[in-house]
Design an enzyme around this catalytic site. Structure first.
Site, PDB file in Angstrom:
ATOM      1  N   LYS A 100       0.816  -1.221   0.000  1.00  0.00           N
ATOM      2  CA  LYS A 100       0.000   0.000   0.000  1.00  0.00           C
ATOM      3  C   LYS A 100       0.849   1.270   0.000  1.00  0.00           C
ATOM      4  CE  LYS A 100      -4.224  -1.867   1.983  1.00  0.00           C
ATOM      5  NZ  LYS A 100      -5.150  -1.900   3.122  1.00  0.00           N
ATOM      6  N   LYS A 140      -9.837 -10.045  -7.447  1.00  0.00           N
ATOM      7  CA  LYS A 140     -10.751 -10.308  -6.344  1.00  0.00           C
ATOM      8  C   LYS A 140     -11.903  -9.310  -6.386  1.00  0.00           C
ATOM      9  CE  LYS A 140     -10.395 -10.612  -1.339  1.00  0.00           C
ATOM     10  NZ  LYS A 140      -9.585 -10.429  -0.167  1.00  0.00           N
ATOM     11  N   LYS A 144     -15.216  -3.456  -4.261  1.00  0.00           N
ATOM     12  CA  LYS A 144     -16.037  -2.298  -4.618  1.00  0.00           C
ATOM     13  C   LYS A 144     -15.226  -1.287  -5.436  1.00  0.00           C
ATOM     14  CE  LYS A 144     -19.705   0.338  -2.853  1.00  0.00           C
ATOM     15  NZ  LYS A 144     -20.942   0.215  -2.178  1.00  0.00           N
TER      16      LYS A 144
END
Ligand code: SF4
Length: 348
Positions: free
Chosen positions: A123, A205, A208
């Protein structure tokens, strides 16, 4: 439903803590991957479930929708079967002891361990200037678990590293401030079956942010409109071309929503070009709509009464706080702080 007892304090049952980020409406990936499991765990554990809004702000996020997404996530969890008479359900930032314990645990957490976390490495590459919150995310996660002195944490493979850190921090704190006595239990992993639900694009995967989901509350028409263009086996160019169901995400979704006889029929008709992909998707859509209907109905009813959801979250936060404030009081005491004056301490 159990008679209202004392959720978060069921004697004799091991305690579980688990959290979910307030991404808004739940999708079938969250449901199959985590929430279904939570609902089942309520029968054998003292469950503490939390919508982790403090975690959500460690990445870029939309502050104008955070509150709505948080309530929406809680609504979805209740609709899926999280039972407030049996489990605690609350919002992380409503219990300020999460942040307080995190700060206290920061002092025994080695920075090198945080920098080694795979999720941090992934990240942090998305930031030009990496926020400290992203680095310290696993310490907050540790605080979430230790605050309730949870025995067990349901984790997927991708979170075992974070849980190992929580165990290490618990050991270090115990050694430093509890004479190695084990004030904080070392939380054990409850490895759950890894259900990696792929998105409708068949590429990644279900998520949203990738816009490849089916929402748990989608209407029957919305479900069909999303399934229609979903990726299938590229070998099936025309209806006459045989396919391989194993490489098709639609087939894998059938495994979660269709009965065994239908799953066998799908495989056979795919391999033998016995039907077209649209026929196959229509059967999946019908089964999915049927399976999700009760959840959707409950969610729509709860959306009509947001004050009921807020009330459940308030009760959950109050009960969580009774446990959390006692833990923090003892931690402060063992770490040598001057006790808080009366009136400042959290009423129990
Ligand atoms: S027939 Fe069904 S399983 Fe086979 S490729 Fe088409 S959608 Fe996928």
């Amino acid at each position: 439903m159990l008679a209202p007892a004392d959720p978060g304090n069921l004697p004799g049952m091991p305690r579980i803590f688990s959290g979910i980020q307030p991404s808004g409406e739940l999708h079938i990936g969250n449901w199959l991957g985590a929430v279904q499991n939570w609902v089942n765990l309520q029968h054998s554990y003292d469950c503490i479930f939390c919508v982790v809004d403090l975690h959500a702000i460690t990445s870029k996020y939309d502050h104008t929708t955070l509150a709505a997404r948080t309530r929406e996530m809680a609504t979805g969890l209740l609709a899926c079967g999280i039972d407030p008479a049996r489990s605690l359900l609350f919002v992380q930032s409503h219990v300020p002891e999460h942040s307080e314990l995190q700060w206290l645990l920061n002092t025994v957490t080695p920075i090198g361990e945080l920098e080694r976390m795979t999720q941090f490495k992934d990240k942090s590459q998305r930031f030009e200037s990496v926020p400290a919150g992203l680095l310290n995310y696993p310490v907050l996660m540790t605080a979430d678990i230790l605050l309730y002195r949870a025995d067990v944490v349901p984790v997927g493979e991708d979170q075992t590293q974070h849980l190992e850190l929580a165990r290490e921090v618990a050991r270090r704190w115990n050694a430093e401030f509890a004479d190695g006595e084990g004030f904080f239990p070392e939380p054990a992993p409850l490895l759950t079956e890894a259900k990696r639900i792929m998105g409708l694009d068949g590429q990644a995967k279900m998520s949203k942010s990738l816009n490849n989901t089916i929402g748990l509350l989608d209407s029957p028409e919305e479900i069909w409109q999303k399934l229609r263009p979903a990726k299938t086996d590229p070998a099936r160019v025309t209806r006459k071309d045989p396919g391989n169901p194993e490489v098709c995400n639609i087939y894998h979704l059938h495994k979660y929503f269709s009965p065994p006889a239908t799953i066998a029929e799908v495989a056979e008709k795919c391999r033998g070009a016995g039907w077209g992909c649209l026929d196959c998707k229509r059967v999946l859509a019908d089964n999915m709509i049927r399976a999700l209907a009760p959840i959707r109905e409950r969610a729509l009813a709860l959306q009509e009464q947001p004050e009921r959801v807020d009330e459940i979250l308030a009760d959950g936060a109050a009960a969580a706080r009774r446990i959390a404030s006692e833990t923090v009081r003892e931690v402060r005491d063992r770490m040598g702080f001057l006790p808080r004056p009366r009136g400042v301490a959290v009423p129990s």
